[in-house]
Design an enzyme around this catalytic site. Structure first.
Site, mmCIF file in Angstrom:
data_model
loop_
_atom_site.group_PDB
_atom_site.id
_atom_site.type_symbol
_atom_site.label_atom_id
_atom_site.label_comp_id
_atom_site.label_asym_id
_atom_site.label_seq_id
_atom_site.Cartn_x
_atom_site.Cartn_y
_atom_site.Cartn_z
ATOM 1 N N HIS A 146 -34.435 23.644 43.759
ATOM 2 C CA HIS A 146 -35.308 22.468 43.137
ATOM 3 C C HIS A 146 -35.469 22.705 41.676
ATOM 4 C CE1 HIS A 146 -36.241 21.707 47.395
ATOM 5 N NE2 HIS A 146 -36.549 22.673 47.387
ATOM 6 N N THR A 177 -18.183 60.167 60.766
ATOM 7 C CA THR A 177 -17.947 59.194 59.825
ATOM 8 C C THR A 177 -17.552 59.327 58.412
ATOM 9 O OG1 THR A 177 -20.328 59.665 58.627
ATOM 10 C CG2 THR A 177 -20.476 58.380 60.601
ATOM 11 N N LYS A 197 -19.230 54.637 58.530
ATOM 12 C CA LYS A 197 -19.387 54.821 57.304
ATOM 13 C C LYS A 197 -19.693 53.731 56.809
ATOM 14 C CE LYS A 197 -19.621 58.784 55.304
ATOM 15 N NZ LYS A 197 -20.661 59.850 55.671
HETATM 16 O O1 LIG Z 1 -30.985 17.484 50.080
HETATM 17 C C1 LIG Z 1 -32.239 17.456 50.406
HETATM 18 N N1 LIG Z 1 -32.384 17.848 51.906
HETATM 19 C C2 LIG Z 1 -33.564 17.907 52.586
HETATM 20 O O2 LIG Z 1 -33.685 18.196 53.692
HETATM 21 C C3 LIG Z 1 -34.654 17.913 51.666
HETATM 22 N N2 LIG Z 1 -36.152 17.882 51.779
HETATM 23 C C4 LIG Z 1 -36.654 17.965 50.645
HETATM 24 O O3 LIG Z 1 -37.943 17.788 50.355
HETATM 25 N N3 LIG Z 1 -35.732 17.453 49.632
HETATM 26 C C5 LIG Z 1 -34.474 17.715 50.265
HETATM 27 N N4 LIG Z 1 -33.390 17.330 49.735
#
Ligand SMILES: O=c1[nH]c(=O)c2[nH]c(=O)[nH]c2[nH]1
Length: 294
Positions: free
Chosen positions: A243, A58, A13
């Site tokens: 990012h 279950t 389960k």
């Molecule tokens: O810390 C990072 N590692 C990466 O492998 C990488 N590749 C990237 O484009 N920016 C970063 N930053």
């Protein structure tokens, strides 16, 4: 004549959501777990003969999760999983192992109240126990712990080719949602205490150095955990590089010196690594069934 046989199987389960209040005193303690129980063993006949003689329902597995939460309390997710495993493998002699997993959501006290809580959304704690005969392997972890440093991170010195546009930087935002799991080499563990300490180490390490890449930071986190905890043989990380791009405000003549960022949600870098004790025993079987890298 084509010959067909039953291969590896497990059943049970999934996602029993159990909330256990420990109310022996006025200061209540809450444990909020989503538990999955799956049995392994001799289940040939239920698959190939329509014979359910070995098929512990279950529904019974679900009831056992709730009964054990009541009977034993929940001292840690891992200890509940160990009790379930010991019960099923000892009460049914054809059950030779299984996989038990729990996700835990933490609650914090509101104003130090004895009985009012607010969910702590920092991270989800995870635990997996894989039992195979006498062998019990516990893998603990957490996911979705979002962290960010606004400086003390850079990325330089990488190879460049005709497709490279990324500028080098010595001052960028570094942010990730930490997902990690670590494997114990014993079941004799104070699971809550070690959990708290591993989380502390990971957060400390995130802050304590200039990061030259997320890879470097993950390795330092893992190394610190392995060095501090002899009961842990390996730790894995799966971390998005979230990012943050400095937004070009030249179009309206505004200077932007690393202050206003566009937080892109995709694509994202995905950095995954295992850090392990040298010469630790291989435990690939225990990691099977964990979705993705960890
Ligand atoms: O810390 C990072 N590692 C990466 O492998 C990488 N590749 C990237 O484009 N920016 C970063 N930053």
């Amino acid at each position: 004549m084509t010959e067909v046989v039953l291969g590896k199987n497990q059943y049970g389960k999934a996602q029993n959501h159990v909330v256990r209040i420990h109310r022996d005193t006025d200061r209540h303690v809450i444990r909020d777990l989503v538990v999955t129980s799956q049995l392994r063993g001799d289940f040939e006949a239920v698959h190939t003969q329509g014979d359910n003689g070995h098929c512990v329902p279950t529904d019974t597995q679900k009831n056992t999760v709730f009964a054990f939460a009541q009977k034993y309390g929940i001292t840690s997710p891992e200890e509940l999983l160990l009790k379930l495993s010991e019960h099923f493998t000892s009460d049914f002699d054809w059950v030779t192992g299984g996989r038990w997993a729990a996700d835990e959501h933490a609650w914090d006290r509101i104003n130090d109240s004895n009985h009012c809580f607010v969910q702590n959304q920092q991270e989800v704690r995870t635990a997996v126990l894989v039992t195979d005969g006498e062998q019990q392997t516990v893998i603990s972890g957490f996911k979705d712990l979002t962290v960010l440093k606004s400086t003390e991170s850079g990325f330089e010195g990488y190879p460049k080719d005709q497709y490279t546009t990324l500028p080098e930087t010595t001052d960028r935002i570094m942010s990730t949602d930490v997902a990690t799991r670590w494997r114990y080499n014993t079941t004799d563990v104070d699971y809550d205490a070690v959990y708290a300490d591993v989380k502390r180490i990971i957060l400390d390490k995130f802050t304590d150095h200039y990061s030259r890449a997320l890879q470097e930071t993950l390795y330092l986190m893992g190394k610190a955990v392995i060095e501090a905890h002899p009961e842990i043989d390996e730790i894995k990380f799966s971390c998005p590089n979230k990012h943050h791009f400095v937004y070009d405000l030249g179009f309206c003549d505004l200077e932007n010196t690393n202050e206003t960022h566009y937080a892109a949600d995709r694509p994202f870098g995905l950095i995954e690594a295992t850090v392990q004790r040298k010469d630790a025993q291989d435990a690939e079987q225990a990691w099977l069934g964990i979705a993705g890298f960890c």
